[in-house]
Design an enzyme around this catalytic site. Structure first.
Site, PDB file in Angstrom:
ATOM      1  N   ASN A 289       0.937  -1.072  -0.005  1.00  0.00           N
ATOM      2  CA  ASN A 289      -0.061   0.087  -0.053  1.00  0.00           C
ATOM      3  C   ASN A 289       0.833   1.187  -0.018  1.00  0.00           C
ATOM      4  OD1 ASN A 289      -2.663  -1.301  -0.064  1.00  0.00           O
ATOM      5  ND2 ASN A 289      -2.144  -1.855   2.186  1.00  0.00           N
ATOM      6  N   ARG A 291       0.507   4.338   0.529  1.00  0.00           N
ATOM      7  CA  ARG A 291      -0.123   5.404   1.249  1.00  0.00           C
ATOM      8  C   ARG A 291      -0.038   5.245   2.741  1.00  0.00           C
ATOM      9  NH1 ARG A 291      -4.440   2.384   3.312  1.00  0.00           N
ATOM     10  NH2 ARG A 291      -5.172   0.756   1.675  1.00  0.00           N
TER      11      ARG A 291
END
Ligand code: ADP
Length: 446
Positions: A289, A291
């Site tokens: 991910n 983020r």
């Protein structure tokens, strides 16, 4: 450093980012839909801009409106939070074209890791162990059968563009394979606009363990230990802890070291999470991910670092001013996701909060944007807050969690607080003895 940042999100994460900005002396711009006029992230921002009607595609995902809001307010950077546009490479690219800084990795890295097949290949080349499975996409029955025979049943068919735990099909026998493949492709096409699927060995009793990293895009990268997010419902995380009750220091150093070196070589920029399934002492990468994650606070509690401030500094061009040796992991933290849902059926429960009294005291953190009188709109995710507790060790943390849940008052809507209270009565939870299927089994038995 930036003078003004626009936060392209809502709810608790918009507030979380605002707090980081304010402590750095940076002015904030909130954006909001017409459904969120009374939201706390709007009230507390220095400026706010209404960017559209309630439907997310017309507001929080509306790139032209968000760009216009940047221009009107003179924001120099955009923090995307999580969800919405946070992993949208073309949004990051458009901002770059407009000389606005995207607080996150490069569009190229977002794009690469957003394609799960390409991501697996990339991290494998960087020396990270991956789940055994197909080399690339699976398009026909014959290839599906060959790969399934090679890796052995049960297998899992996953969408290359998948996310949020959606679009996965478990196949236990050869005779289910062809139907599962066409169902998975149809579902992936409908949900993600991309029907490319791939195959992985379905692990029976793994834990979900993820490594948080911070990297400066210039070859500096450190890991901040792991989070154990095995307690899931429908592949969605419900409770997260740092560190994992299942790992020892030697395992942590080893997997963390591999990941940090890989991200340094990759010249990754920003914060990121490398997700693994962990079974019988082995780690298998499932996805990255690119983020900030919902569960980032548990890592902040055990490291003392503010991950949002790190994101902002790195986006502004700073290099890491610490090395792996400077990172010390202290104590234990647990996060419970408080959703506006019935705690038994998980049906959404939007509406007006009649009374709100959050717990407090030593080691208790609440990340939430709700208040007494706030009306939760039915248009968005049901997460209304996160309760994060810290203790010197896991036992202290569990006792603190229990008393915090008992103190928590939210009236007028239903929440998942009673679920967490029930979990704390379970010996497996108290002992940290659970895998990714534990919660579903517990819910189906009770
Ligand atoms: P998403 O991007 O949709 O969240 P992930 O690849 O991160 O998809 O997987 C989400 C969850 O699905 C994992 O945390 C795990 O519970 C389950 N899962 C994924 N891959 C496997 C696998 N190979 N075997 C067993 N469970 C899996």
């Amino acid at each position: 450093m930036f003078d003004k940042i626009l936060i392209a999100n809502r709810g608790e994460i918009a507030l979380r980012v605002q707090r980081a900005c304010r402590e750095m002396g940076i002015a904030t711009v909130a954006i909001h839909s017409t459904a969120d006029e009374d939201a706390m992230h709007v009230r507390l921002a220095d400026e706010s801009v209404c960017i559209g009607p309630p439907r997310a595609t017309e507001s929080y995902l509306n790139v032209p409106s968000i760009l216009a809001a940047c221009e009107i307010t003179g924001a120099e950077a955009v923090h995307p939070g999580y969800g919405f546009l946070s992993e949208n490479a073309s949004f990051a690219e458009i901002l770059r074209e407009h000389d606005i800084t995207f607080i996150g990795p490069t569009p190229e890295h977002i794009q690469l890791m957003g394609d799960k097949i390409a991501a697996k290949q990339t991290v494998s080349d960087l020396g990270i162990p991956v789940v055994p499975g197909s080399e690339g996409a699976i398009t026909d029955d014959a290839t599906a059968e060959r790969v399934a025979n090679e890796i052995g049943y049960p297998v899992l068919i996953k969408a290359a563009s998948g996310g949020g735990g959606r679009g996965m099909q478990v196949v236990r026998h050869k005779n289910e394979l062809s139907t599962a493949l066409s169902t998975a492709r149809a579902e992936a096409g409908a949900a993600f606009g991309d029907d490319v699927v791939y195959m992985e060995k379905f692990l029976d009793k793994p834990r979900h363990i993820e490594i948080q990293i911070v990297a400066d895009g210039k070859g500096g990268a450190v890991h901040l230990g792991e989070r154990d997010c095995s307690l899931q419902r429908r592949h969605q995380k419900v409770w997260e802890e740092a560190l994992s009750p299942a790992l020892n220091q030697e395992q942590r150093d080893r997997v963390g070291g591999i990941v940090a070196n890989a991200m340094a070589d990759f010249k990754y920029l920003g914060v990121g999470t490398i997700e693994f399934l962990y079974e019988n002492g082995e780690f298998f990468f499932i996805e990255m991910n690119t983020r900030l994650q919902v569960e980032h606070p548990v890592t902040e509690m055990i490291t003392g670092l503010d991950l949002v401030q790190e994101q902002i500094r790195i986006a502004d061009g700073a290099t890491l001013n610490y090395t792996q040796d400077d990172i010390s992991l202290q104590g234990h933290a647990i996060e419970c996701r408080i959703n506006a849902e019935n705690p038994n059926t998980f049906a959404p429960s939007p509406g007006r909060i009649e009374a709100y009294h959050p717990p407090g005291g030593l080691g208790v953190r609440i990340d939430s944007g709700v208040y007494t009188g706030y009306r939760i709109p039915p248009n968005y995710d049901s997460l209304i807050g996160k309760l994060i507790v810290f203790g010197k060790h896991r036992n202290e943390c569990l006792m603190r969690l229990k008393r915090s849940l008992d103190e928590f008052v939210i009236e007028g809507i239903e929440t998942t607080i009673p679920l967490f209270q029930r979990l704390l009565g379970e010996p497996d939870i108290m002992n940290g003895d659970y895998d990714i299927h534990w919660l579903e089994e517990f819910l189906s038995e009770s």
